[in-house]
Motif scaffolding. Structure first.
Motif, mmCIF file in Angstrom:
data_model
loop_
_atom_site.group_PDB
_atom_site.id
_atom_site.type_symbol
_atom_site.label_atom_id
_atom_site.label_comp_id
_atom_site.label_asym_id
_atom_site.label_seq_id
_atom_site.Cartn_x
_atom_site.Cartn_y
_atom_site.Cartn_z
ATOM 1 N N SER A 228 -69.128 -2.287 -10.735
ATOM 2 C CA SER A 228 -68.341 -2.120 -9.514
ATOM 3 C C SER A 228 -69.136 -1.773 -8.249
ATOM 4 O O SER A 228 -68.664 -2.082 -7.162
ATOM 5 C CB SER A 228 -67.260 -1.059 -9.746
ATOM 6 O OG SER A 228 -67.827 0.215 -9.986
ATOM 7 N N PRO A 229 -70.317 -1.121 -8.306
ATOM 8 C CA PRO A 229 -71.019 -0.815 -7.053
ATOM 9 C C PRO A 229 -71.572 -2.059 -6.379
ATOM 10 O O PRO A 229 -71.670 -3.144 -6.974
ATOM 11 C CB PRO A 229 -72.161 0.109 -7.499
ATOM 12 C CG PRO A 229 -71.767 0.606 -8.843
ATOM 13 C CD PRO A 229 -70.978 -0.501 -9.458
ATOM 14 N N ALA A 230 -71.965 -1.901 -5.109
ATOM 15 C CA ALA A 230 -72.616 -2.980 -4.376
ATOM 16 C C ALA A 230 -73.982 -3.289 -4.984
ATOM 17 O O ALA A 230 -74.577 -2.463 -5.688
ATOM 18 C CB ALA A 230 -72.778 -2.581 -2.907
ATOM 19 N N ASP A 231 -74.473 -4.485 -4.705
ATOM 20 C CA ASP A 231 -75.755 -4.915 -5.268
ATOM 21 C C ASP A 231 -76.891 -3.953 -4.937
ATOM 22 O O ASP A 231 -77.798 -3.740 -5.744
ATOM 23 C CB ASP A 231 -76.122 -6.313 -4.752
ATOM 24 C CG ASP A 231 -75.299 -7.413 -5.394
ATOM 25 O OD1 ASP A 231 -74.622 -7.128 -6.403
ATOM 26 O OD2 ASP A 231 -75.326 -8.545 -4.885
ATOM 27 N N ASP A 232 -76.860 -3.382 -3.737
ATOM 28 C CA ASP A 232 -77.961 -2.513 -3.298
ATOM 29 C C ASP A 232 -77.688 -1.038 -3.534
ATOM 30 O O ASP A 232 -78.402 -0.173 -3.022
ATOM 31 C CB ASP A 232 -78.268 -2.754 -1.816
ATOM 32 C CG ASP A 232 -77.066 -2.478 -0.914
ATOM 33 O OD1 ASP A 232 -75.961 -2.209 -1.448
ATOM 34 O OD2 ASP A 232 -77.221 -2.540 0.323
ATOM 35 N N ASP A 233 -76.656 -0.719 -4.332
ATOM 36 C CA ASP A 233 -76.315 0.680 -4.599
ATOM 37 C C ASP A 233 -77.121 1.165 -5.799
ATOM 38 O O ASP A 233 -76.671 1.087 -6.945
ATOM 39 C CB ASP A 233 -74.807 0.810 -4.858
ATOM 40 C CG ASP A 233 -74.390 2.247 -5.140
ATOM 41 O OD1 ASP A 233 -75.244 3.139 -5.083
ATOM 42 O OD2 ASP A 233 -73.196 2.462 -5.426
ATOM 43 N N GLU A 261 -67.042 -7.456 -16.924
ATOM 44 C CA GLU A 261 -67.372 -8.709 -16.236
ATOM 45 C C GLU A 261 -68.078 -8.368 -14.938
ATOM 46 O O GLU A 261 -67.521 -7.704 -14.064
ATOM 47 C CB GLU A 261 -66.113 -9.533 -15.954
ATOM 48 C CG GLU A 261 -66.440 -10.866 -15.329
ATOM 49 C CD GLU A 261 -65.251 -11.826 -15.299
ATOM 50 O OE1 GLU A 261 -65.368 -12.875 -14.650
ATOM 51 O OE2 GLU A 261 -64.227 -11.511 -15.926
ATOM 52 N N PHE A 262 -69.319 -8.799 -14.804
ATOM 53 C CA PHE A 262 -70.149 -8.483 -13.654
ATOM 54 C C PHE A 262 -70.133 -9.632 -12.645
ATOM 55 O O PHE A 262 -69.875 -10.776 -13.016
ATOM 56 C CB PHE A 262 -71.585 -8.203 -14.101
ATOM 57 C CG PHE A 262 -71.798 -6.819 -14.629
ATOM 58 C CD1 PHE A 262 -72.522 -5.882 -13.905
ATOM 59 C CD2 PHE A 262 -71.264 -6.426 -15.854
ATOM 60 C CE1 PHE A 262 -72.719 -4.598 -14.385
ATOM 61 C CE2 PHE A 262 -71.456 -5.158 -16.344
ATOM 62 C CZ PHE A 262 -72.192 -4.233 -15.604
ATOM 63 N N PRO A 263 -70.425 -9.328 -11.372
ATOM 64 C CA PRO A 263 -70.444 -10.399 -10.365
ATOM 65 C C PRO A 263 -71.467 -11.486 -10.665
ATOM 66 O O PRO A 263 -71.242 -12.650 -10.325
ATOM 67 C CB PRO A 263 -70.797 -9.649 -9.069
ATOM 68 C CG PRO A 263 -70.403 -8.241 -9.314
ATOM 69 C CD PRO A 263 -70.624 -8.005 -10.769
#
Length: 412
Positions: A228-233, A261-263
């Motif tokens: 769920s976090p942003a890519d750069d988190d 399920e991941f982005p």
């Protein structure tokens, strides 16, 4: 427990239901670190399916975004695929409410909070990492769930709300096999989770501070939510890695990392490589996404185990559950049966349930991944699930399966 014959699975699950029902209250607590959110649930009947299919022409940029998302939803419905869709769109929840009407209900979302709800329902204890203590989030957390405050564990129901929600509600579309409108017929009961922004891990510092004290008496620890976090988190990932290390250093024997399920496949592989976890869990579709291809789930799961350093990988599918492991086979079978029992009870009732007996109409597949040695110390065990083609609900079944797995690990 010896593996039952195909005609005896119902009796097997009745015995498991009795065992869990009588012993859950004496189980050691489960520790859960995750994301948490509010889910708005929309049951898709024929009328709502008609609104998804027969949408008007877009008159704004927001309509264009919504209609594009509807195309993805309808593609998944016709393919019999559920899962999760991420669209960074602040207006998303209100747009879907305008199209579908008010949700049927709101409930807690996130693997850890859902698992805690299921555990509390059968009388088992859990302690949840929860940084978001807004009124909106606390309203959907099971009040019996333990949280950390002031250096001790208290019930979520006793916590005074504070702060504002850090996340937008999810919209979850729940489909039942056989529902139809025009050319579209739902082939498989499932749910589609729509997220409308990146969401941080619940970096609950009070929970992390108490990890060394809580771990020795706990039955298992749950890690989840890295999708769920942003890519750069990087902060959430680092916090979770620090928590897992604290649990491991304190002697917690079972640290289970439940994937999702991941982005992107890259993000999924990064989550697998978190390390420290002794056990990994994922759905069959997530296993294929991670592997980049379909194939024998036993061999793919063994590859995941070797990549991650875990001693076990559990794969849950609609009709069966599989463990590829290095440990005691009868215990692993009991773990799978417990996961299936809690998930099947929720499928039957539409929410976590106290009655764990399988439904009379449940079916038990004989098409299972074969059990036995896989080489280099690895073994496979699989069991059928009590499967309902038309369940009362599909939301949270995977999270409730995880709750059953961790309950089985925590029994005295």
């Amino acid at each position: 427990m010896s593996t039952a014959t195909s005609v005896g699975w119902r009796d097997t699950y009745l015995r498991i239901a009795e065992r869990l029902g009588t012993r859950a209250g004496s189980a050691r607590p489960v520790l859960a670190a995750s994301n948490a959110c509010v889910d708005a649930i929309f049951k898709i009947d024929a009328a709502r399916l008609a609104r998804l299919v027969a949408r008007p022409a877009a008159t704004s940029a927001s309509d264009e975004t919504g209609n594009g998302l509807l195309d993805q939803v309808l593609e998944r419905i016709t393919a019999g695929r559920g899962g999760e869709l991420l669209t960074r769109w602040p207006a998303g929840p209100s747009w879907f409410c305008a199209r579908l009407g008010a949700p049927d209900r709101q409930q807690v979302g996130g693997t850890g909070p859902q698992a805690s709800w299921a555990l509390a329902t059968v009388g088992a204890r859990s302690v949840l990492g929860l940084a978001d203590r807004s009124a909106e989030q606390l309203a959907v957390i099971d009040p019996r769930t333990g949280v950390c405050a002031g250096g001790k564990v208290v019930t979520a129901g006793s916590v005074t709300p504070s702060g504002s929600p850090a996340k937008r509600p999810h919209c979850i579309l729940e489909f039942t096999a056989g529902t139809s409108y025009g050319p579209v017929t739902v082939p498989r009961s499932s749910r589609i989770i729509m997220r409308f922004g990146d969401e941080p891990i619940e970096c609950d510092e009070a929970f992390l501070a108490m990890a060394p004290a809580l771990a020795p008496s706990a039955g298992a620890g749950l890690l989840s939510g890295l999708n769920s976090p942003a890519d750069d988190d990087a902060a959430g990932r680092e916090w979770m890695a620090a928590l897992a290390l604290a649990w491991s250093d304190a002697g917690l024997a079972v640290i289970h990392h439940e994937l999702a399920e991941f982005p992107t496949p890259r993000r999924l592989r990064e989550a697998v490589a978190l390390g420290t976890a002794t056990s990994l869990g994922l759905s069959l579709s997530e296993l294929f996404m991670l592997a980049g291809a379909s194939g024998d789930p036993r061999l793919l799961a063994r590859e995941v185990a070797e990549l991650s350093g875990a001693r076990r990988v559990i794969v849950h599918a609609d009709e069966w559950a599989l463990a590829v492991h290095r440990d005691d086979a009868p215990h692993q079978e009991d773990v799978l049966l417990a996961g299936n029992a809690l998930a099947a009870a929720r499928a039957r009732a539409g929410q976590p349930a106290t009655v764990l007996d399988p439904a009379e109409e449940a079916t038990y597949t004989s098409d299972l991944p074969p059990a036995g040695a896989l080489g280099d110390g690895w073994h496979a065990i699989s069991v059928p699930a009590p499967h309902l083609r038309r369940p009362a609900g599909t939301v949270g079944l995977g999270d409730t399966f995880v709750a059953g797995v961790l309950l089985a690990e925590s029994l005295p």
